[in-house]
Every structure is written in C-alpha cells, then in structure tokens.
Design an enzyme around this catalytic site. Structure first.
Site, PDB file in Angstrom:
ATOM      1  N   THR A 108       0.855  -1.182   0.000  1.00  0.00           N
ATOM      2  CA  THR A 108       0.000   0.000   0.000  1.00  0.00           C
ATOM      3  C   THR A 108       0.892   1.234   0.000  1.00  0.00           C
ATOM      4  O   THR A 108       1.584   1.505   0.985  1.00  0.00           O
ATOM      5  CB  THR A 108      -0.918   0.033   1.239  1.00  0.00           C
ATOM      6  OG1 THR A 108      -1.704  -1.155   1.266  1.00  0.00           O
ATOM      7  CG2 THR A 108      -1.841   1.248   1.188  1.00  0.00           C
ATOM      8  N   LYS A 183      -7.181   1.961  -2.821  1.00  0.00           N
ATOM      9  CA  LYS A 183      -6.767   1.392  -1.530  1.00  0.00           C
ATOM     10  C   LYS A 183      -6.769   2.464  -0.435  1.00  0.00           C
ATOM     11  O   LYS A 183      -7.203   2.231   0.692  1.00  0.00           O
ATOM     12  CB  LYS A 183      -5.379   0.761  -1.691  1.00  0.00           C
ATOM     13  CG  LYS A 183      -4.754   0.244  -0.430  1.00  0.00           C
ATOM     14  CD  LYS A 183      -5.537  -0.883   0.207  1.00  0.00           C
ATOM     15  CE  LYS A 183      -4.983  -1.227   1.577  1.00  0.00           C
ATOM     16  NZ  LYS A 183      -5.909  -2.009   2.378  1.00  0.00           N
ATOM     17  N   LYS A 251       0.082   5.163   8.457  1.00  0.00           N
ATOM     18  CA  LYS A 251       0.700   5.482   7.157  1.00  0.00           C
ATOM     19  C   LYS A 251      -0.378   5.662   6.079  1.00  0.00           C
ATOM     20  O   LYS A 251      -0.338   6.602   5.284  1.00  0.00           O
ATOM     21  CB  LYS A 251       1.672   4.346   6.808  1.00  0.00           C
ATOM     22  CG  LYS A 251       2.289   4.371   5.428  1.00  0.00           C
ATOM     23  CD  LYS A 251       1.644   3.397   4.441  1.00  0.00           C
ATOM     24  CE  LYS A 251       1.643   1.951   4.859  1.00  0.00           C
ATOM     25  NZ  LYS A 251       1.024   1.048   3.897  1.00  0.00           N
TER      26      LYS A 251
HETATM   27  P1  NAP Z   1       4.742  -6.121   7.896  1.00  0.00           P
HETATM   28  O1  NAP Z   1       4.374  -7.382   8.577  1.00  0.00           O
HETATM   29  O2  NAP Z   1       5.230  -4.966   8.692  1.00  0.00           O
HETATM   30  O3  NAP Z   1       5.792  -6.468   6.747  1.00  0.00           O
HETATM   31  C1  NAP Z   1       6.486  -5.459   6.079  1.00  0.00           C
HETATM   32  C2  NAP Z   1       7.456  -6.066   5.098  1.00  0.00           C
HETATM   33  O4  NAP Z   1       8.218  -4.975   4.494  1.00  0.00           O
HETATM   34  C3  NAP Z   1       8.493  -6.998   5.748  1.00  0.00           C
HETATM   35  O5  NAP Z   1       8.804  -8.028   4.850  1.00  0.00           O
HETATM   36  C4  NAP Z   1       9.686  -6.054   5.940  1.00  0.00           C
HETATM   37  O6  NAP Z   1      10.927  -6.711   6.019  1.00  0.00           O
HETATM   38  C5  NAP Z   1       9.600  -5.263   4.663  1.00  0.00           C
HETATM   39  N1  NAP Z   1      10.374  -4.016   4.718  1.00  0.00           N
HETATM   40  C6  NAP Z   1      10.120  -2.920   5.477  1.00  0.00           C
HETATM   41  N2  NAP Z   1      11.037  -1.963   5.227  1.00  0.00           N
HETATM   42  C7  NAP Z   1      11.875  -2.478   4.300  1.00  0.00           C
HETATM   43  C8  NAP Z   1      13.010  -1.970   3.641  1.00  0.00           C
HETATM   44  N3  NAP Z   1      13.454  -0.724   3.860  1.00  0.00           N
HETATM   45  N4  NAP Z   1      13.645  -2.768   2.753  1.00  0.00           N
HETATM   46  C9  NAP Z   1      13.202  -4.031   2.512  1.00  0.00           C
HETATM   47  N5  NAP Z   1      12.125  -4.566   3.091  1.00  0.00           N
HETATM   48  C10 NAP Z   1      11.465  -3.795   3.985  1.00  0.00           C
HETATM   49  O7  NAP Z   1       3.497  -5.523   7.094  1.00  0.00           O
HETATM   50  P2  NAP Z   1       2.232  -6.250   6.468  1.00  0.00           P
HETATM   51  O8  NAP Z   1       1.116  -6.206   7.440  1.00  0.00           O
HETATM   52  O9  NAP Z   1       2.608  -7.535   5.849  1.00  0.00           O
HETATM   53  O10 NAP Z   1       1.845  -5.175   5.344  1.00  0.00           O
HETATM   54  C11 NAP Z   1       2.542  -5.107   4.109  1.00  0.00           C
HETATM   55  C12 NAP Z   1       1.823  -4.074   3.238  1.00  0.00           C
HETATM   56  O11 NAP Z   1       0.472  -4.504   3.027  1.00  0.00           O
HETATM   57  C13 NAP Z   1       1.744  -2.680   3.849  1.00  0.00           C
HETATM   58  O12 NAP Z   1       1.849  -1.738   2.819  1.00  0.00           O
HETATM   59  C14 NAP Z   1       0.362  -2.661   4.473  1.00  0.00           C
HETATM   60  O13 NAP Z   1      -0.134  -1.347   4.575  1.00  0.00           O
HETATM   61  C15 NAP Z   1      -0.418  -3.488   3.486  1.00  0.00           C
HETATM   62  N6  NAP Z   1      -1.588  -4.186   4.012  1.00  0.00           N
HETATM   63  C16 NAP Z   1      -1.532  -4.828   5.229  1.00  0.00           C
HETATM   64  C17 NAP Z   1      -2.664  -5.481   5.695  1.00  0.00           C
HETATM   65  C18 NAP Z   1      -2.679  -6.196   7.019  1.00  0.00           C
HETATM   66  O14 NAP Z   1      -3.788  -6.440   7.527  1.00  0.00           O
HETATM   67  N7  NAP Z   1      -1.571  -6.547   7.635  1.00  0.00           N
HETATM   68  C19 NAP Z   1      -3.836  -5.490   4.928  1.00  0.00           C
HETATM   69  C20 NAP Z   1      -3.852  -4.862   3.689  1.00  0.00           C
HETATM   70  C21 NAP Z   1      -2.718  -4.213   3.248  1.00  0.00           C
HETATM   71  P3  NAP Z   1      11.516  -7.186   7.461  1.00  0.00           P
HETATM   72  O15 NAP Z   1      10.898  -8.512   7.719  1.00  0.00           O
HETATM   73  O16 NAP Z   1      12.972  -7.212   7.236  1.00  0.00           O
HETATM   74  O17 NAP Z   1      11.098  -6.120   8.466  1.00  0.00           O
END
Ligand code: NAP
Length: 301
Positions: A108, A183, A251
């Site tokens: 996102t 989104k 965010k």
């Molecule tokens: P998350 O668990 O915080 O995972 C974030 C991912 O991004 C991890 O793989 C992290 O790597 C990686 N990352 C962060 N900074 C980075 C960098 N500088 N370089 C390389 N990798 C980096 O988040 P999530 O919940 O899976 O969400 C992922 C996306 O989907 C976000 O944009 C969120 O807004 C969206 N989303 C989430 C949900 C939900 O319910 N969780 C639903 C819809 C959409 P590390 O493991 O090394 O930290």
C-alpha cells in the site's frame, strides 16, 4: 496441483517471485507454494524465509536475483520508503529487470510512488502492475483478499493464476495509480471507523455502560459490520494481537490526507483519525494491531 504454462509446444511449471515476507507477504507466498507454483522468495530479515523454505520455496540472495529467476515477481512491503528502496536500491528490482519481466507491487503506497516505480520498470522494458489488497491476515491466509490491480493489462492476465490464489475478488482499475488511490480511499474509511468506534467504546466505559451491551446494540442495527463485530470482541478481551499493524494504518491515513491535499478535498474526519493514530503510535502501540488505538483513547484519568 502443479500449475503449467504452455508455450510453443513446451510445458513449464509457472514460476513466481515473492519479495517481502511480513504478515501479508508470508501468508500470500505460502498460498502460492501450496498451490503448486515454483516460488522464489527474498526478505530483508532472512529469518522470515525459513517458513517458506520449509514448504519448498527457493531462497534468493537479493531482490535482483528474484527478478532474474522469475518471469513475474510479486512484492509486499511496508510503505513507500520500503517499496522505493527495494526497487531502486543496490541489487534491487531494477537491477534485475530485463525486457518482458513482470513486476507486481502489492504494497500500500501513494499513487506517485507506484507511478515512479512503474515508470522505472517500464523504462527498462519491464511490465508493471500495482495490486494493493483489501483484507487482513486471515483473508491473506485463506486466499480471500480483494485485489485492486492497475497498470499493464498483459501482466494482469499473466499473473492471474497467482492472483486467483490470493483473492476472492480481483479488480482491474485501469492506469497505474488507480489501485493505490482506491486502496487509500478504502483504508481511510476503515481508519476513521476504527477511531470513532474506539471513542464510542471508551466513552461508554467511562459513563458506566457495559462494553458487551454497546457491542450488542451496534451489532443489532444498521451500523453492524464484520469489522466492529470481530475487533469489538477482541478489544473487549484486551486482545490486540497484530493482524494489521497500527503503524501501517497511520501510514495509510497520512497518505490519504496527502491525496486529499492534492485533490483539494477537505478530509476533516480522516485528518482527525490520522492524528489519533499518530498519537497511538507515539505511545508505543505501532506494532500492535490497529485496534490498539483503543488503548490510547481509553487511557485511565
Ligand atoms: P509487515 O508485517 O510490517 O511487513 C512489512 C514487510 O516490508 C516486511 O517483509 C519487511 O521486512 C519489509 N520491509 C520494510 N522496510 C523495508 C526496507 N526498507 N527494505 C526491505 N524490506 C522492507 O506488514 P504487512 O502487514 O505484511 O503489510 C505489508 C503491506 O500490506 C503494507 O503496505 C500494508 O499497509 C499493506 N496491508 C496490510 C494489511 C494487514 O492487515 N496486515 C492489509 C492490507 C494491506 P523485514 O521482515 O525485514 O522487516
């Protein structure tokens, strides 16, 4: 089940790359592996690769290596900064792009970030699709996300066997940027709803109402919805286990408020919700579920 593609009489198992194995990425990548695709993964923190490796996914050393080894690669990263770093950084996505390669960013982000990444990928002869998702950890695990895709139509079609494993509803919204806009609009509504819901629960608690009664009344009328039902019960139990990290909700609200600035659209409620989530993040709840905003709102006197 093995997924195959047929090209000039040859038969290949369909391969996908997957970059970013956080809450959403790991669940989605597991579905792809379990569906029989050959999946190559990379995550910044390598310990998160293990679960996928145990299922049979291949590990890559860099995002570049993922892109080079797969015709189509999906990415699911935290925010615009992460999406840009993985794309433009050393041994990043762009270093692996060659003509025809497909890059599908499911993170996102704001429309400008998506367009910047898409422009860079296509300038190198690659194809780009943005595909942010609606739905949280459980829909990601169950393959019932709503996918908001926009960008290269040929890539949309080619990625469809993978997308079908991730989502129950898959929309194609036209040019790059439209998926990000959709989104942000949807999550802005969700963030605003969560903030006012928690204020209602907090106020009710302060004036002596039973939380179970408040939830029952809301659930019995026109405001009933699955989010209030699920999160209301968990808030009542004091369970803030992370499905959607609070920092990501903040965010999304920040990006939605920015989109409102660009469009000269006043967003009074979204701006207030953004401040409420920013406050909760500042209080240390950023890595908890976004419903943990309740703890920031319902502080004891
Ligand atoms: P998350 O668990 O915080 O995972 C974030 C991912 O991004 C991890 O793989 C992290 O790597 C990686 N990352 C962060 N900074 C980075 C960098 N500088 N370089 C390389 N990798 C980096 O988040 P999530 O919940 O899976 O969400 C992922 C996306 O989907 C976000 O944009 C969120 O807004 C969206 N989303 C989430 C949900 C939900 O319910 N969780 C639903 C819809 C959409 P590390 O493991 O090394 O930290």
């Amino acid at each position: 089940m093995i997924h195959t593609i047929y090209k000039e009489g040859e038969c290949h198992m369909q391969k996908f790359g997957f970059i970013g194995l956080g809450i959403m990425g790991s669940a989605i990548a597991k579905n792809l592996v379990n569906a029989g695709f050959e999946v190559t993964v990379w995550n910044r923190s390598p310990e998160k690769n293990k679960g996928l490796a145990d299922l049979g996914a291949k590990m890559a050393e860099t995002p570049q290596a993922v892109i080079e080894s797969c015709p189509v690669t999906f990415t699911m990263l935290a925010d615009p900064a992460a999406a840009r770093e993985v794309c433009f950084g050393k041994y990043g996505v762009l270093d692996g792009i060659s003509p025809g390669k497909g890059y599908v960013d499911m993170s996102t982000v704001d429309p400008e970030t998506s367009q910047m990444i898409g422009g860079a990928v296509t300038a190198m002869g690659g194809r780009f699709l943005e595909a942010p998702v609606s739905g949280s950890r459980k829909p990601a695990e169950e393959g019932t996300l709503v996918i908001l895709a926009a960008g290269d139509r040929t890539l949309f079609d080619e990625a469809m066997p993978g997308l079908e494993r991730m989502g129950k509803k898959i929309l194609y919204l036209g040019e790059t940027g439209n998926g990000a806009k959709m989104k942000l609009v949807v999550n802005m509504v969700m963030g605003g709803m969560m903030a006012i819901f928690c204020e209602g629960l907090a106020l009710g608690g302060k004036v002596g109402l039973d939380t179970a009664d408040i939830l029952d009344v809301i659930d019995s009328g026109a405001m009933a919805n699955p989010m209030f039902k699920l999160k209301g019960g968990l808030i009542r139990e004091g369970n803030f286990a992370t499905a959607f990290p609070l920092k990501h909700m903040q965010k999304d609200l920040r990006l939605a408020v920015g989109l409102g600035d660009q469009a000269s659209q006043p967003l009074f409620s979204a701006a207030a919700a953004n401040e409420a989530f920013k406050n909760a993040k500042g209080l240390g709840f950023g890595d908890e579920d976004f419903s943990a905003i309740f703890k920031a709102i319902a502080k004891p006197d």
